[in-house]
Enzyme design. Structure first.
Site, PDB file in Angstrom:
ATOM      1  N   ASP A 233       3.702   3.219  -6.865  1.00  0.00           N
ATOM      2  CA  ASP A 233       5.144   3.360  -6.633  1.00  0.00           C
ATOM      3  C   ASP A 233       5.842   2.118  -7.176  1.00  0.00           C
ATOM      4  O   ASP A 233       5.203   1.114  -7.485  1.00  0.00           O
ATOM      5  CB  ASP A 233       5.456   3.545  -5.146  1.00  0.00           C
ATOM      6  CG  ASP A 233       5.047   2.344  -4.302  1.00  0.00           C
ATOM      7  OD1 ASP A 233       3.975   1.746  -4.588  1.00  0.00           O
ATOM      8  OD2 ASP A 233       5.775   1.977  -3.369  1.00  0.00           O
TER       9      ASP A 233
ATOM     10  N   GLU B 279       3.722   1.034  -1.500  1.00  0.00           N
ATOM     11  CA  GLU B 279       3.665  -0.429  -1.399  1.00  0.00           C
ATOM     12  C   GLU B 279       5.057  -1.048  -1.301  1.00  0.00           C
ATOM     13  O   GLU B 279       5.264  -2.004  -0.575  1.00  0.00           O
ATOM     14  CB  GLU B 279       2.909  -1.012  -2.596  1.00  0.00           C
ATOM     15  CG  GLU B 279       2.383  -2.435  -2.381  1.00  0.00           C
ATOM     16  CD  GLU B 279       3.381  -3.528  -2.744  1.00  0.00           C
ATOM     17  OE1 GLU B 279       3.186  -4.675  -2.302  1.00  0.00           O
ATOM     18  OE2 GLU B 279       4.354  -3.273  -3.474  1.00  0.00           O
TER      19      GLU B 279
END
Lengths: 474, 474
Positions: free
Chosen positions: A99, A165
């Protein structure tokens, strides 16, 4: 010879490796944006597909859903993988995240943030290119390089890739703890590429990270936004209250004003202090990376200490206030101020939350406002600290020297990778932070970049790291 | 008989009048948004067309261009008009504005802000419906009503409609001064419908307004947004500086902290103080309009005084900081804090600007930051004060009593209509502020409304006002 063959093939494959990275950054996998969540799922599939094509056994682990802006949204799956299971080989667990931070042209990007551009200085520019898609694509490319050279991959790979994250890594810790003695049981060590060189010239290995505790506070009162002519002077304005509370958190010189926070910080010993004397870093590196001379401290020692071993508090913004251009005479009805604290040894996240909440509520209460304040602890990741003397760091150091011709500096980082501490505690294995990008890459900011040279040498570094790991006697 | 005929026709025309207002609010004429500027031009054409159809002589005055977000943009034309020129009749100059405040569903509107909805309580909801398209459409409807009843319009109308009221009225003052002895020469008086009742039940006439001085200050340092992990603690953060300066402007209890501002405020005499004893206003009116009990003062007298005759400072927002949802760990590189001061007798705009700028620059300088602050005075409109004893207010009072069956309260307003003072000074004619909407209409906020009853009675009020004006001997 083995390594020279690999290096030569990697150089030939340059365009193919860049094209794969371009595909990855074209998927706007912004975990903090509920509307882009499908793109995070898409990015998980991309990673599974790429590794599967290379013969790895991949799986997506469903870790449930969470609430986001009032709706229940599935969390991105955690991607687990295994490449090789030869019991005679060492096994390394690699972690990356797929991400990225939010990005839009309106933030000031020179180019479309989700289209990889290579500029005249051979810098690849796109959101996520260095944080953390470059290193992730780097690992795919490293496995491919061994295969195309007809070389046996010298270690077994275990993989753990997440898509949350940049938004608190929800669900990851639970999975790691659950799989520590199962899926991850055979790991001899953990390697994470999600940090950066300190400067722009010399490679580093990272043995410490700050944590981060993210908070917000909502002040609300009126039922709707009000006209400042009609209501100004007669009602308690949420913005005035919020600004008063936000101004009580940190001084312009960086000093945190919340009582008790600094008391938790490990004292600086003269031995630790002396470690900072020899690190290859110039004040001009900071100026160049920041784009201006806005340094608080005039010397590199205090600068690095405040980056690595002291906490800091940043005010990120306000949701709900007037944020457009022009001149709107509004009294916003509900405003949400956001800030975070970077934490260091020996701060405890729960103590930090308690101190911050107590302070915020006490200051707000002292304002005598009829508005209501709600405090939110959005997420907390712990700091982490390892030892440069561990054999695993020695492996990393040898690999780095082989590729770059120079021994790396052993440094810490100001940023946070909460998973590091989870892996270390749950698996009881050493974690090596092996960076690919440079200190001026601008992760989280506009025009994020990764130098092509770092990408290519990074792939070689991963190849060399697994090679050196296989030779290690430990 | 004349008035009863008019009232009856107006009631019959309800749907047609609402439809015309719906057309007007469907044009998102947001003057503060450079992208919507073409809609402001479109709205000018709409007004010209509607009055032309009724036989008025209309013209659009080009008043040049201005710079907005780095581009040179044409200003909306000022629409002038004339309806009737009988030298035996009185001539009234009417002013309205056809631009509106910004609005978007993401601000929290329950409905599309540019589509008129009538809710179950017969409230018409849309941006601009009360500020100021309702009154403007009200005048068109009043002229139409006289025509359809076959009645001679009892006065000559001069018209001045602008499209920049919500963004500083650029160019308007110059035009009024230039035309005072020309286009506007025959005006006997000026009537402006751009204010509101104090509460929700009793009509008012407004004889005083606050001014507004709008400021912003930009703090910038880093070349781009920075990662708070990497840079936090080592660089001066623009947000921290800005929040420190913003917190030095006003206390949560509304007290302005800028030295010298309060010294300029006319002292409250016991005679003026006693005027506040009899005004029909309850604390619950404020609570209902604000949507919650967030009042600073427990009594109506101090509340109204702080709304009308004391200055106030509102913090509107910050441009450039993180304003989205979620948790972004960014250090914004350039932030622009916006605030305004509502001014009252005897404050001088230029003195206010000087005091504010000196204070802001002094506070910023005391922070010892390496960032740069730039102060901007965006616009300033003067306060205005008239007399309830003027014959023109008597006309307004008689008309109001005729329509509503009750004498209006004589009140002031906390908001600003800078053109009021310009008309009074340039034409040397009395200005009457004749409101259409209620105190809880929520001009400038989400879900702005105008009660259908106020719209319909407002049209009757305009018809009655010109009738009473024609009977006035002065």
């Amino acid at each position: 010879m083995t390594l020279e063959t690999l290096y030569s093939l990697i150089d030939k494959k340059k365009d193919e490796f860049i094209a794969r990275l371009a595909k990855a950054v074209a998927i706007p996998s912004v975990s903090a944006d509920v509307n882009l969540r499908p793109k995070v799922y898409e990015m998980a599939d991309f990673v599974v597909d790429e590794f599967t094509k290379l013969g790895a056994k991949m799986e997506k682990r469903d870790i449930g859903s969470h609430e986001m802006e009032g709706q229940e949204v599935p969390l991105p799956p955690i991607v687990l993988g295994q490449y090789g299971s030869d019991p005679s080989k060492k096994t390394v667990l690699i972690y990356n995240h797929f991400d990225v931070q939010p990005a839009s042209v309106s933030d000031g990007w020179s180019t479309d943030p989700f289209k990889l551009e290579v500029d005249s200085k051979d810098r690849m520019i796109a959101r996520g290119v260095t944080d953390d898609k470059g290193p992730l694509i780097g690992w795919i490319s490293a496995v491919q390089a061994y295969q195309e050279c007809g070389l046996d991959f010298p270690v077994n790979l275990l993989m753990c890739f997440e898509g949350m994250e940049e938004y608190g890594s929800e669900g990851l810790d639970d999975l790691i703890r659950a799989e520590a003695q199962k899926y991850f049981a055979k790991a001899d060590c953990v390697c994470i590429s999600d940090t950066y060189w300190l400067g722009t010239k010399k490679p580093v290995l990272t043995y410490g990270l700050r944590g981060v505790s993210y908070f917000s506070m909502t002040v609300q009162g009126p039922g709707a936004d009000l006209h400042s002519g009609v209501f100004g002077g007669t009602v308690h304005e949420p913005m005035t209250d919020l600004i008063a509370v936000m101004s009580s958190l940190v001084k312009p010189n960086g000093e945190i004003l919340i009582p008790g926070i600094m008391d938790q910080v490990a004292k600086l010993t003269s031995e630790e202090d002396s470690l900072y004397d020899t690190i290859d870093y110039e004040m001009s590196d900071l100026e160049n990376a920041a784009g201006a001379d806005v340094s608080i401290y005039p010397d590199t020692k205090r600068t690095l200490q405040h980056r690595w071993r002291y906490p800091t508090l940043s005010l990120h913004g306000i949701e709900g206030a007037f944020s457009g251009s022009g001149a709107k005479t509004v009294i916003p009805a509900k405003v949400n101020g956001k800030f975070s604290i970077r934490t260091v040894p020996d701060m405890e996240p729960e103590t930090v939350r308690e101190l911050v909440q107590n302070h915020v509520e006490k200051v707000f209460s002292s304002l005598g406002s009829k508005n209501k304040l709600t405090f939110h602890a959005l997420h907390a990741g712990a700091w982490w600290s390892s030892s440069p003397k561990h054999w695993h760091y020695d492996v990393g150091s040898r690999a780095t020297e082989r590729v770059f011709g120079v021994k790396p500096d052993f440094v810490r980082e100001g940023g946070s990778i909460p998973v590091t501490v989870t892996f270390e505690h749950a698996l009881n294995r050493n974690v090596l932070l092996l960076p690919m990008g440079r200190g001026d890459d601008g992760a989280h900011s506009i025009n994020e970049k990764l130098d092509l040279d770092n990408f290519m040498k990074g792939i070689k570094l991963f190849c060399t790291y697994v090679h050196e790991l296989s030779l290690e006697k430990q």
